[in-house]
Design a protein around this motif. Structure first.
Motif, PDB file in Angstrom:
ATOM      1  N   ASP A 234       0.818  -1.212   0.000  1.00 53.95           N
ATOM      2  CA  ASP A 234       0.000   0.000   0.000  1.00 53.95           C
ATOM      3  C   ASP A 234       0.852   1.263   0.000  1.00 53.95           C
ATOM      4  N   GLY A 235       2.050   1.174   0.561  1.00 52.43           N
ATOM      5  CA  GLY A 235       2.927   2.334   0.656  1.00 52.43           C
ATOM      6  C   GLY A 235       3.829   2.529  -0.544  1.00 52.43           C
ATOM      7  N   ALA A 236       3.551   1.835  -1.646  1.00 50.44           N
ATOM      8  CA  ALA A 236       4.406   1.942  -2.835  1.00 50.44           C
ATOM      9  C   ALA A 236       4.492   3.383  -3.293  1.00 50.44           C
ATOM     10  N   PRO A 237       5.620   3.875  -3.707  1.00 51.73           N
ATOM     11  CA  PRO A 237       6.883   3.156  -3.889  1.00 51.73           C
ATOM     12  C   PRO A 237       7.558   2.866  -2.548  1.00 51.73           C
ATOM     13  N   SER A 238       8.029   1.636  -2.408  1.00 49.40           N
ATOM     14  CA  SER A 238       8.706   1.229  -1.189  1.00 49.40           C
ATOM     15  C   SER A 238       9.768   0.192  -1.502  1.00 49.40           C
ATOM     16  N   THR A 239      10.788   0.147  -0.662  1.00 49.71           N
ATOM     17  CA  THR A 239      11.885  -0.795  -0.849  1.00 49.71           C
ATOM     18  C   THR A 239      11.504  -2.142  -0.258  1.00 49.71           C
ATOM     19  N   ILE A 240      11.563  -3.174  -1.085  1.00 50.39           N
ATOM     20  CA  ILE A 240      11.225  -4.524  -0.654  1.00 50.39           C
ATOM     21  C   ILE A 240      12.430  -5.174   0.016  1.00 50.39           C
ATOM     22  N   LYS A 241      13.596  -5.094  -0.622  1.00 52.32           N
ATOM     23  CA  LYS A 241      14.831  -5.657  -0.079  1.00 52.32           C
ATOM     24  C   LYS A 241      15.965  -4.710  -0.388  1.00 52.32           C
ATOM     25  N   GLU A 242      16.954  -4.683   0.510  1.00 53.38           N
ATOM     26  CA  GLU A 242      18.149  -3.878   0.291  1.00 53.38           C
ATOM     27  C   GLU A 242      19.360  -4.790   0.169  1.00 53.38           C
ATOM     28  N   ALA A 243      20.298  -4.371  -0.630  1.00 51.01           N
ATOM     29  CA  ALA A 243      21.583  -5.057  -0.799  1.00 51.01           C
ATOM     30  C   ALA A 243      21.422  -6.521  -1.207  1.00 51.01           C
ATOM     31  N   ALA A 244      20.514  -6.768  -2.135  1.00 50.50           N
ATOM     32  CA  ALA A 244      20.326  -8.128  -2.652  1.00 50.50           C
ATOM     33  C   ALA A 244      21.347  -8.376  -3.760  1.00 50.50           C
ATOM     34  N   SER A 245      21.755  -9.623  -3.924  1.00 52.38           N
ATOM     35  CA  SER A 245      22.679  -9.952  -5.004  1.00 52.38           C
ATOM     36  C   SER A 245      21.961  -9.766  -6.339  1.00 52.38           C
ATOM     37  N   LYS A 246      22.731  -9.709  -7.403  1.00 55.11           N
ATOM     38  CA  LYS A 246      22.154  -9.490  -8.727  1.00 55.11           C
ATOM     39  C   LYS A 246      21.161 -10.595  -9.083  1.00 55.11           C
ATOM     40  N   ALA A 247      21.537 -11.846  -8.815  1.00 50.58           N
ATOM     41  CA  ALA A 247      20.652 -12.972  -9.141  1.00 50.58           C
ATOM     42  C   ALA A 247      19.361 -12.911  -8.333  1.00 50.58           C
ATOM     43  N   ASP A 248      19.482 -12.627  -7.023  1.00 49.75           N
ATOM     44  CA  ASP A 248      18.294 -12.531  -6.173  1.00 49.75           C
ATOM     45  C   ASP A 248      17.407 -11.367  -6.608  1.00 49.75           C
ATOM     46  N   ALA A 249      18.030 -10.245  -6.954  1.00 54.48           N
ATOM     47  CA  ALA A 249      17.271  -9.071  -7.371  1.00 54.48           C
ATOM     48  C   ALA A 249      16.510  -9.341  -8.665  1.00 54.48           C
ATOM     49  N   GLU A 250      17.173  -9.989  -9.625  1.00 51.94           N
ATOM     50  CA  GLU A 250      16.513 -10.310 -10.890  1.00 51.94           C
ATOM     51  C   GLU A 250      15.354 -11.282 -10.670  1.00 51.94           C
ATOM     52  N   GLU A 251      15.565 -12.280  -9.813  1.00 45.12           N
ATOM     53  CA  GLU A 251      14.515 -13.260  -9.521  1.00 45.12           C
ATOM     54  C   GLU A 251      13.327 -12.587  -8.831  1.00 45.12           C
ATOM     55  N   ALA A 252      13.610 -11.708  -7.871  1.00 41.31           N
ATOM     56  CA  ALA A 252      12.543 -11.005  -7.166  1.00 41.31           C
ATOM     57  C   ALA A 252      11.777 -10.097  -8.126  1.00 41.31           C
ATOM     58  N   LYS A 253      12.495  -9.407  -8.992  1.00 37.73           N
ATOM     59  CA  LYS A 253      11.858  -8.530  -9.968  1.00 37.73           C
ATOM     60  C   LYS A 253      10.918  -9.333 -10.864  1.00 37.73           C
ATOM     61  N   LYS A 254      11.394 -10.484 -11.311  1.00 40.23           N
ATOM     62  CA  LYS A 254      10.582 -11.342 -12.181  1.00 40.23           C
ATOM     63  C   LYS A 254       9.306 -11.785 -11.465  1.00 40.23           C
ATOM     64  N   LYS A 255       9.438 -12.236 -10.205  1.00 45.14           N
ATOM     65  CA  LYS A 255       8.273 -12.691  -9.443  1.00 45.14           C
ATOM     66  C   LYS A 255       7.262 -11.569  -9.244  1.00 45.14           C
ATOM     67  N   LEU A 256       7.754 -10.394  -8.889  1.00 52.08           N
ATOM     68  CA  LEU A 256       6.852  -9.264  -8.649  1.00 52.08           C
ATOM     69  C   LEU A 256       6.173  -8.807  -9.935  1.00 52.08           C
ATOM     70  N   GLU A 257       6.909  -8.795 -11.039  1.00 52.54           N
ATOM     71  CA  GLU A 257       6.313  -8.381 -12.309  1.00 52.54           C
ATOM     72  C   GLU A 257       5.286  -9.408 -12.791  1.00 52.54           C
ATOM     73  N   GLU A 258       5.555 -10.696 -12.543  1.00 51.18           N
ATOM     74  CA  GLU A 258       4.573 -11.724 -12.890  1.00 51.18           C
ATOM     75  C   GLU A 258       3.296 -11.553 -12.073  1.00 51.18           C
ATOM     76  N   ALA A 259       3.436 -11.039 -10.864  1.00 53.22           N
ATOM     77  CA  ALA A 259       2.287 -10.801  -9.994  1.00 53.22           C
ATOM     78  C   ALA A 259       1.526  -9.532 -10.393  1.00 53.22           C
ATOM     79  N   GLY A 260       2.114  -8.723 -11.282  1.00 55.40           N
ATOM     80  CA  GLY A 260       1.419  -7.527 -11.760  1.00 55.40           C
ATOM     81  C   GLY A 260       1.998  -6.223 -11.270  1.00 55.40           C
ATOM     82  N   ALA A 261       3.081  -6.274 -10.523  1.00 51.32           N
ATOM     83  CA  ALA A 261       3.683  -5.051  -9.983  1.00 51.32           C
ATOM     84  C   ALA A 261       4.710  -4.490 -10.949  1.00 51.32           C
ATOM     85  N   SER A 262       5.032  -3.224 -10.740  1.00 54.26           N
ATOM     86  CA  SER A 262       6.159  -2.641 -11.461  1.00 54.26           C
ATOM     87  C   SER A 262       7.280  -2.455 -10.455  1.00 54.26           C
TER      88      SER A 262
END
Length: 125
Positions: free
Chosen positions: A93-121
Motif C-alpha cells: 500500500d505504501g508503494a513506492p517502497s523498498t522490498i529488499k536492500e543489498a540483494a545480489s544481482k541474481a536474487d534481485a533479478e529473480e525477485a523482480k521477475k516474481k513481482l512483475e509476474e504478480a502484476g507489480a512494477s
C-alpha cells in the motif's frame, strides 16, 4: 581484555580453511563490507584505469507500482520477504517502497521477475 593483532593472527593461523571462510563471511555481514571488493579495488588504485566503472553487485528492490492484481503482489512480497500479511499489505500500500536492500544481482533479478509476474512494477537500484 583486548586482543592484540598478533593474538588474532595466531588464532586465525590455527583455524581450518573452512573456519576462516566462515569468519570472513561473518565479518563481511557484521561490518557491511566485502573482502572481494577491497581486493579488486587495490589494483585499480595502484595504477589501473581510474575511470573504469565497477559492476554493481548489490541492488535495492523497489516496488514502484502495484497494478491491478494487488493480492498477487502481496503474496509475492510475503514470499520474498517473509513478512506477515499485515506488514506485506502495508508495504504494498505504501508503494513506492523498498522490498529488499543489498540483494545480489541474481536474487534481485529473480525477485523482480516474481513481482512483475504478480502484476507489480519494480525498479532495481
Amino acid at each position: 581484555m583486548a586482543l592484540s593483532k598478533d593474538d588474532i593472527l595466531n588464532a586465525i593461523a590455527e583455524m581450518s580453511v573452512m573456519d576462516v571462510v566462515a569468519l570472513v563471511e561473518a565479518m563481511e555481514e557484521k561490518f557491511g563490507v566485502s573482502a572481494a571488493a577491497a581486493v579488486a579495488a587495490a589494483p585499480a588504485a595502484a595504477g589501473g584505469d581510474a575511470a573504469a566503472a565497477e559492476e554493481q553487485t548489490e541492488f535495492d528492490i523497489v516496488l514502484t507500482g502495484v497494478g491491478e492484481k494487488k493480492v498477487n503482489v502481496i503474496k509475492a512480497v510475503r514470499e520474498l520477504t517473509g513478512l506477515g500479511l499485515k506488514e506485506a499489505k502495508e508495504l504494498v500500500d505504501g508503494a513506492p517502497s523498498t522490498i529488499k536492500e543489498a540483494a545480489s544481482k541474481a536474487d534481485a533479478e529473480e525477485a523482480k521477475k516474481k513481482l512483475e509476474e504478480a502484476g507489480a512494477s519494480v525498479e532495481l537500484k
